[in-house]
Design a protein around this motif. Structure first.
Motif, short mmCIF file in Angstrom:
data_model
loop_
_atom_site.label_atom_id
_atom_site.label_comp_id
_atom_site.label_asym_id
_atom_site.label_seq_id
_atom_site.Cartn_x
_atom_site.Cartn_y
_atom_site.Cartn_z
N THR A 232 10.72 2.95 -8.12
CA THR A 232 10.58 3.79 -9.31
C THR A 232 9.53 4.87 -9.12
N THR A 233 8.59 4.64 -8.21
CA THR A 233 7.50 5.59 -7.99
C THR A 233 7.39 5.92 -6.52
N VAL A 234 7.27 7.21 -6.20
CA VAL A 234 6.99 7.63 -4.82
C VAL A 234 5.51 7.93 -4.73
N HIS A 235 4.83 7.23 -3.84
CA HIS A 235 3.38 7.39 -3.70
C HIS A 235 3.05 8.57 -2.78
N ASP A 236 1.91 9.21 -3.07
CA ASP A 236 1.47 10.36 -2.29
C ASP A 236 0.12 10.07 -1.64
N TRP A 237 0.07 10.30 -0.34
CA TRP A 237 -1.20 10.20 0.38
C TRP A 237 -1.39 11.47 1.21
N GLU A 238 -2.60 11.97 1.25
CA GLU A 238 -2.87 13.21 1.97
C GLU A 238 -3.99 13.01 2.96
N GLN A 239 -3.76 13.51 4.16
CA GLN A 239 -4.78 13.44 5.20
C GLN A 239 -6.07 14.09 4.70
N GLY A 240 -7.18 13.37 4.82
CA GLY A 240 -8.46 13.90 4.39
C GLY A 240 -8.84 13.54 2.98
#
Length: 498
Positions: A232-240
């Motif tokens: 149901t949810t797409v998680h977001d991770w960003e370098q830094g």
């Protein structure tokens, strides 16, 4: 914050919190590495768990002043019967039955926690409870995921067979499965479920809190229309970002195979082999690979034609015995006729008058006639016995060959399909890039809100193997220790620039 709880494997009953301990844990959706594409069923386990006896006493699990405290300690950490689950902020992450061996020293206890499917389902078989080699369970009209669910139902439909598994409704489809009693050695529930996972759909066992008193493992699988697990949810991770500790990537050509020879069981020309191939990219040399699976065999299902042969043998034995009985009866009649001839000859020798001689000759003629008929009957019976023996032997051979051919043809079709699937799964014409990311378990996206099989959007900057951008990556596995960081390994991707 990590906590550990003891539970009963048969129903997930929660016994309470164990003392804190250092440990490592892992969860994966499919088994695999950079040597081959991930396949089959994943695992979840925890290892390195060790407590001092004093800490268990301090937590109230034992009292060394009481008689029999050793028996209580052994019962407390009984493999298979009891299990341990690791929770982060109250959310179950990984756990299962205590593995087969528990190590006791004078003042410590050490255990490993098995994957639930591996620990229990490897010792449960998908055969009917009213068992015999001839009995089978047949399921039709299901998707592959639906068949997996039905296999679990069969595995639990036994005395004391219940397990804390929360099964979905079995999805309909056009798939069929048969689980035959005589093949019980190949029907461990874990193997059956793994085989279904090999065919495409994601299958996962996810621990969760059912209520204040019980844990349960929710069984989820990909659908007929979408083999991958949804979310149901797409998680977001960003370098830094504060959540992301590090991002690394590994470029591997171990995957590469432009042509695969999938080889089944056997050591002669009857060994089944399927060659599968993909187009060789321009500028690349042809790279071949051999993948073997000895469980895939074109040998006939022996029980099928042996049963027919046994039936033919029984029919032959019955007919042969009947012919022998008739031959024995003819022998008796012939002996009686010979005795009658001998009596007639004596009567003729003893005759004094012409009338007596005439009567004796008549008696001899009649006896000779009976003896001749008896000899003819015996000859006919002997011929009938020989003919019956030959005819039934021919029928036996024909029945064996027909049954063997039918089983062999069916087995070859099955072996061919299995080997084609195996070959196709290992066809990878390009190198693959596997991204590994370490994040904070106590970050903005807390541990327990994502699982292997789900997709995350990972954004990279100035990464040497990835152009700047956001990549939708599927989580293949998760692992960590009793600290606050989690390592995510994503499904390998094909870098476009290669």
């Amino acid at each position: 914050m990590w906590t550990l709880e003891l539970f009963r494997t048969v129903d997930g009953l929660r016994y309470g919190e164990l003392p804190a301990a250092g440990f490592s844990w892992s969860r994966e959706l499919r088994k695999g590495s950079l040597d081959a594409p991930p396949q089959g069923l994943g695992t979840e386990r925890a290892s390195g768990l060790e407590w001092s006896v004093a800490s268990l006493e301090a937590a109230g699990w034992i009292d060394r002043n009481e008689h029999g405290w050793q028996e209580r300690l052994v019962a407390l950490l009984m493999p298979k019967k009891h299990g341990v689950i690791a929770l982060y902020d109250g959310i179950p992450i990984a756990g299962g039955p205590i593995a087969d061996s528990v190590t006791f020293t004078h003042d410590t206890v050490a255990i490993t926690v098995d994957d639930y499917a591996e620990g229990i389902l490897s010792r449960r078989f998908v055969v009917p409870e009213t068992f015999s080699p001839k009995k089978q369970v047949k399921v039709t009209g299901k998707s592959i995921g639906g068949l997996a669910v039905e296999a679990l139902r069969v595995a639990m439909r036994k005395p004391a067979g219940g397990l804390p598994l929360e099964l979905p409704a079995s999805e309909t489809g056009n798939q069929t499965a048969e689980w035959k009693g005589y093949a019980v050695a190949q029907l461990a529930a874990e193997d059956v479920i793994t085989d279904f996972a090999d065919l495409g759909p994601d299958i996962d066992f996810r621990p969760k809190v059912l209520d204040d008193s019980h844990f349960v493992w929710e069984v989820v699988h990909g659908s007929a229309d979408q083999l991958e697990l949804g979310q149901t949810t797409v998680h977001d991770w960003e370098q830094g970002s504060p959540d992301v500790v590090s991002i690394t990537s590994t470029l591997s050509t171990a995957y590469i195979a432009h042509r695969v020879y999938a080889v089944g069981g056997g050591q002669d020309v009857a060994t089944p082999i399927q060659r599968r191939e993909a187009e060789v990219p321009e500028g690349w040399p042809l790279i071949e690979q051999v993948i073997s699976d000895s469980t895939i065999s074109a040998v006939p299902e022996q029980e099928v034609w042996k049963k027919t042969a046994a039936e033919a043998t029984a029919a032959y034995d019955a007919a042969y015995q009947d012919a022998v009985a008739k031959s024995d009866a003819a022998d008796t009649k012939a002996a009686q006729a010979e005795a009658a001839v001998a009596a007639a000859n004596k009567a003729l020798a003893d005759a004094k008058t012409a009338a007596q001689k005439k009567a004796a000759k008549a008696q001899k003629a009649a006896a000779d006639k009976v003896a001749k008929a008896a000899r003819s009957a015996k000859t006919a019976a002997t011929k009938a016995e020989t003919a019956a023996k030959k005819r039934l032997a021919d029928k036996l051979k024909a029945a064996e060959k027909a049954a063997e051919k039918a089983a062999s043809d069916q087995q070859r079709i099955w072996a061919k399909a299995q080997l084609q699937r195996l070959g196709d799964a290992h066809l990878t014409p390009y190198p693959m890039l596997q991204i590994e990311m370490t994040i904070r378990a106590d970050g903005i996206t807390p541990l327990g809100t994502f699982w292997p099989g789900e997709v995350a959007h990972v954004t990279t900057h100035d990464h040497p193997a990835l152009p700047d951008g956001t990549y939708p990556l599927r989580i293949l596995s998760m692992s960590g220790d009793a600290g606050e960081s989690v390592t995510l390994v994503f499904d390998p991707i094909q870098p476009e620039r290669y």
